[in-house]
Design an enzyme around this catalytic site. Structure first.
Site, PDB file in Angstrom:
ATOM      1  N   ASN A  23     -86.571   3.860 -11.110  1.00 57.42           N
ATOM      2  CA  ASN A  23     -87.905   3.202 -10.938  1.00 57.42           C
ATOM      3  C   ASN A  23     -87.895   1.898 -12.119  1.00 57.42           C
ATOM      4  O   ASN A  23     -88.686   1.219 -12.173  1.00 57.42           O
ATOM      5  CB  ASN A  23     -88.879   4.087 -10.924  1.00 57.42           C
ATOM      6  CG  ASN A  23     -88.908   4.750  -9.629  1.00 57.42           C
ATOM      7  OD1 ASN A  23     -88.011   4.538  -8.765  1.00 57.42           O
ATOM      8  ND2 ASN A  23     -89.672   5.714  -9.584  1.00 57.42           N
ATOM      9  N   ARG A 121     -98.141   3.453   2.990  1.00 54.93           N
ATOM     10  CA  ARG A 121     -98.052   3.015   1.498  1.00 54.93           C
ATOM     11  C   ARG A 121     -98.269   1.458   1.615  1.00 54.93           C
ATOM     12  O   ARG A 121     -97.350   0.621   1.711  1.00 54.93           O
ATOM     13  CB  ARG A 121     -96.774   3.570   0.797  1.00 54.93           C
ATOM     14  CG  ARG A 121     -96.811   4.989   0.739  1.00 54.93           C
ATOM     15  CD  ARG A 121     -95.360   5.535   0.160  1.00 54.93           C
ATOM     16  NE  ARG A 121     -95.291   4.984  -1.305  1.00 54.93           N
ATOM     17  CZ  ARG A 121     -93.923   4.892  -1.787  1.00 54.93           C
ATOM     18  NH1 ARG A 121     -92.964   5.493  -1.179  1.00 54.93           N
ATOM     19  NH2 ARG A 121     -93.854   4.844  -2.970  1.00 54.93           N
TER      20      ARG A 121
HETATM   21  C1  EPZ Z   1     -93.739   3.738  -7.534  1.00 55.30           C
HETATM   22  O1  EPZ Z   1     -94.049   3.508  -6.291  1.00 55.30           O
HETATM   23  C2  EPZ Z   1     -92.462   4.532  -7.536  1.00 55.30           C
HETATM   24  N1  EPZ Z   1     -91.316   3.821  -6.907  1.00 55.30           N
HETATM   25  C3  EPZ Z   1     -92.832   5.911  -6.933  1.00 55.30           C
HETATM   26  O2  EPZ Z   1     -91.577   6.707  -7.143  1.00 55.30           O
HETATM   27  C4  EPZ Z   1     -94.122   6.620  -7.658  1.00 55.30           C
HETATM   28  O3  EPZ Z   1     -94.329   7.622  -6.909  1.00 55.30           O
HETATM   29  C5  EPZ Z   1     -95.367   5.689  -7.536  1.00 55.30           C
HETATM   30  O4  EPZ Z   1     -94.662   4.492  -8.285  1.00 55.30           O
HETATM   31  C6  EPZ Z   1     -96.241   6.287  -8.390  1.00 55.30           C
HETATM   32  O5  EPZ Z   1     -95.895   6.551  -9.814  1.00 55.30           O
HETATM   33  C7  EPZ Z   1     -90.674   3.058  -7.574  1.00 55.30           C
HETATM   34  O6  EPZ Z   1     -91.152   2.651  -8.840  1.00 55.30           O
HETATM   35  C8  EPZ Z   1     -89.567   2.235  -7.018  1.00 55.30           C
HETATM   36  P1  EPZ Z   1     -98.072   2.634  -6.554  1.00 55.30           P
HETATM   37  P2  EPZ Z   1     -95.273   2.233  -5.862  1.00 55.30           P
HETATM   38  O7  EPZ Z   1     -98.149   1.291  -6.168  1.00 55.30           O
HETATM   39  O8  EPZ Z   1     -95.163   1.112  -6.800  1.00 55.30           O
HETATM   40  C9  EPZ Z   1    -101.813   3.025  -3.485  1.00 55.30           C
HETATM   41  C10 EPZ Z   1     -89.775   8.186  -6.298  1.00 55.30           C
HETATM   42  O9  EPZ Z   1     -89.569   8.932  -5.929  1.00 55.30           O
HETATM   43  N2  EPZ Z   1    -101.322   1.513  -3.504  1.00 55.30           N
HETATM   44  O10 EPZ Z   1     -98.050   2.980  -8.180  1.00 55.30           O
HETATM   45  O11 EPZ Z   1     -95.052   1.954  -4.308  1.00 55.30           O
HETATM   46  C11 EPZ Z   1    -100.579   3.876  -3.026  1.00 55.30           C
HETATM   47  O12 EPZ Z   1    -100.621   4.127  -1.670  1.00 55.30           O
HETATM   48  C12 EPZ Z   1     -90.918   6.945  -5.997  1.00 55.30           C
HETATM   49  O13 EPZ Z   1     -88.898   7.484  -7.100  1.00 55.30           O
HETATM   50  C13 EPZ Z   1    -102.198   0.678  -2.642  1.00 55.30           C
HETATM   51  O14 EPZ Z   1    -103.109   1.148  -2.004  1.00 55.30           O
HETATM   52  O15 EPZ Z   1     -96.456   3.163  -6.168  1.00 55.30           O
HETATM   53  C14 EPZ Z   1    -100.650   4.969  -3.789  1.00 55.30           C
HETATM   54  O16 EPZ Z   1    -101.581   6.086  -3.557  1.00 55.30           O
HETATM   55  C15 EPZ Z   1     -91.655   7.564  -4.758  1.00 55.30           C
HETATM   56  N3  EPZ Z   1    -102.149  -0.502  -2.452  1.00 55.30           N
HETATM   57  C16 EPZ Z   1    -101.035   4.457  -5.288  1.00 55.30           C
HETATM   58  O17 EPZ Z   1    -101.513   3.337  -5.085  1.00 55.30           O
HETATM   59  C17 EPZ Z   1    -101.049  -1.024  -2.898  1.00 55.30           C
HETATM   60  O18 EPZ Z   1    -100.895  -2.274  -2.745  1.00 55.30           O
HETATM   61  C18 EPZ Z   1     -99.648   4.417  -6.148  1.00 55.30           C
HETATM   62  O19 EPZ Z   1     -99.014   3.523  -5.748  1.00 55.30           O
HETATM   63  C19 EPZ Z   1    -100.170  -0.404  -3.786  1.00 55.30           C
HETATM   64  C20 EPZ Z   1    -100.368   0.819  -4.022  1.00 55.30           C
END
Ligand code: EPZ
Length: 418
Positions: A23, A121
């Protein structure tokens, strides 16, 4: 499709080297698209996801060579700011090309990533942030079209410290006209390293590692080299296995990235010793049940929630595990119950009643971290476990069965990955 087979309850011992962080390297790769010239990224794990991202780099026109753990990305030849659906649908992190390509070309077309195994997501924070930077965003048959002659510095605040949105906006803002302030930015080590990488490329980002990022836009970025930080989630996964099966040492890790996890493991009765770049865990005589609630960094990571549930299935007592980052990330629970575990789900909380022994079973992977929890459970279970659809685990773990075998586990794969 590969299956991983495990004859459980072998004690683990010895040490294992942890790979570079998936990541961290994924956004660093897309940042390299912003510069002409060759960027050399080392300690790149050889994963489905890094290979997918290399394919995407090549589709947008970059020239990539990947040998051992060294990846060279030449951004000079980038000429096609478009990320196709059939690739983006396999890896949400493809969305990271949005900010870089928009900043460099003034337009970009990226397929919406869609949902994933554990639910929708959204990417609304990414899009709202780019609009605040002056981009015109339209949705055209499942594709996001973003356009902007030159992005303009702005002030924005995330309603949730999204890792991906912080990365995308930091990259887009790096060459915007003027200063951008991001409030409630993500502080995960992977985003810290992305910002450090952007600064190595000539960006001017301040407040790195704090919830307030100040980005003074510069005209251009140049290529830069970097070694990827260790994968704290791979490390945490091995720690939960060590907690159940024997004293092991993880090499080339950064214990500071796992403070909260190490605290929880000590609370569960494990022995933990660390040096600057290693962690040794020794199992408790009997694992104590410990409640856990995930949180953004430096809290307990959601990416280790499934592995913690697996550990608690064999704890002495009952525990309550809540995921506050994703409210529906429990597809591992029905699979863990197939081992005889006693877990009840209510909304975003798992209620685990510890039992004495898991019994091996055929189980199915649904996403990267759920698969990891099934492997941890299989290693601890009596008898044979067969984990199917392990392409999920190959997205995020490099040679996982080889690493566990080197620690003494009886684990192998049929139809090995070519
Ligand atoms: C990153 O995903 C990681 N992936 C994920 O790891 C990790 O679970 C996640 O961060 C949380 O730590 C990578 O770095 C490639 P977020 P990301 O945006 O960026 C909501 C793994 O297993 N959200 O921090 O997609 C979302 O739905 C993966 O390696 C919105 O609502 O996570 C979630 O509930 C899986 N709108 C929360 O925020 C948006 O525009 C956190 O998501 C973006 C996110």
């Amino acid at each position: 499709m590969d299956n991983i087979f495990i004859e459980g309850q072998n004690p683990l011992s010895g040490s294992v080297k942890i790979s570079g962080a998936k990541n961290a390297v994924l956004p660093i790769m897309t940042a390299a698209l912003m510069a002409e010239g060759k960027s050399v990224i080392t300690r790149v794990p050889n994963l489905r996801d890094t290979r997918t991202m290399i394919r995407l780099m090549e589709i947008v026109g970059a020239t990539c060579t990947f040998e051992d753990d060294k990846l060279i990305i030449d951004g000079s030849t980038v000429n096609n700011p478009e990320a196709p659906y059939d690739l983006v649908k396999t890896m949400r992190a493809s969305f990271y090309v949005l900010g870089p390509l928009l900043a460099r070309f003034g337009m970009v077309k990226v397929s919406l990533p869609g949902g994933c195994a554990w639910g929708p997501r959204p990417v609304d924070f990414h899009l709202k942030g780019l609009e605040k930077l002056g981009a015109k965003i339209t949705l055209e048959s499942g594709y996001i079209l973003a356009e902007a002659d030159r992005l303009k510095g702005t002030e924005l605040s995330f309603e949730f410290p999204s890792v991906g949105a912080t990365g995308n906006i930091a990259m887009a803002a790096a060459t915007a006209d003027g200063t951008t302030v991001i409030d409630n930015a993500a502080c995960e080590p992977e985003i810290v390293q992305l910002c450090e990488y952007l600064n190595l490329m000539g960006a001017s980002i301040h407040g790195i590692g704090t919830p307030k990022l100040i980005i003074d836009g510069v005209d251009k970025l140049h290529s830069a080299n970097i070694e990827v930080i260790p994968d704290r989630i791979e490390a945490g996964t091995f720690l939960t296995a060590g907690a159940l099966l024997g004293e092991i040492t993880l090499e080339d890790v950064n214990p500071k990235h796992l403070d909260t996890v190490l605290l929880k493991l000590k609370e569960a009765g494990c022995g933990i010793t660390t040096t600057k770049s290693s962690i040794t865990i020794s199992p408790a005589d009997s694992i104590q049940a410990v409640d856990m609630t995930t949180a953004v960094y430096p809290g307990f990571p959601t990416d280790l929630q499934a592995q913690w549930v697996a550990l608690m299935t064999l704890a002495n007592g009952s525990s309550v595990i809540t995921d506050t980052v994703y409210h529906d990330r429990f597809s591992h629970v029905p699979e863990l119950n197939r081992f005889g575990a006693n877990i009840k789900l209510e909304n975003n909380t798992a209620f685990v009643r510890g039992i004495d022994e898991l019994i091996g079973a055929p189980v199915m992977s649904t996403d990267i971290r759920a698969s990891a929890s099934l492997i941890v459970a299989g290693l601890a279970a009596k008898g044979q476990t067969v984990v199917s659809r392990v392409y999920h685990i190959d997205r995020g773990y490099e040679k996982i069965e080889e690493k566990f075998r080197s620690l003494g586990a009886n684990i192998w794969r049929k139809n090995p990955v070519t």
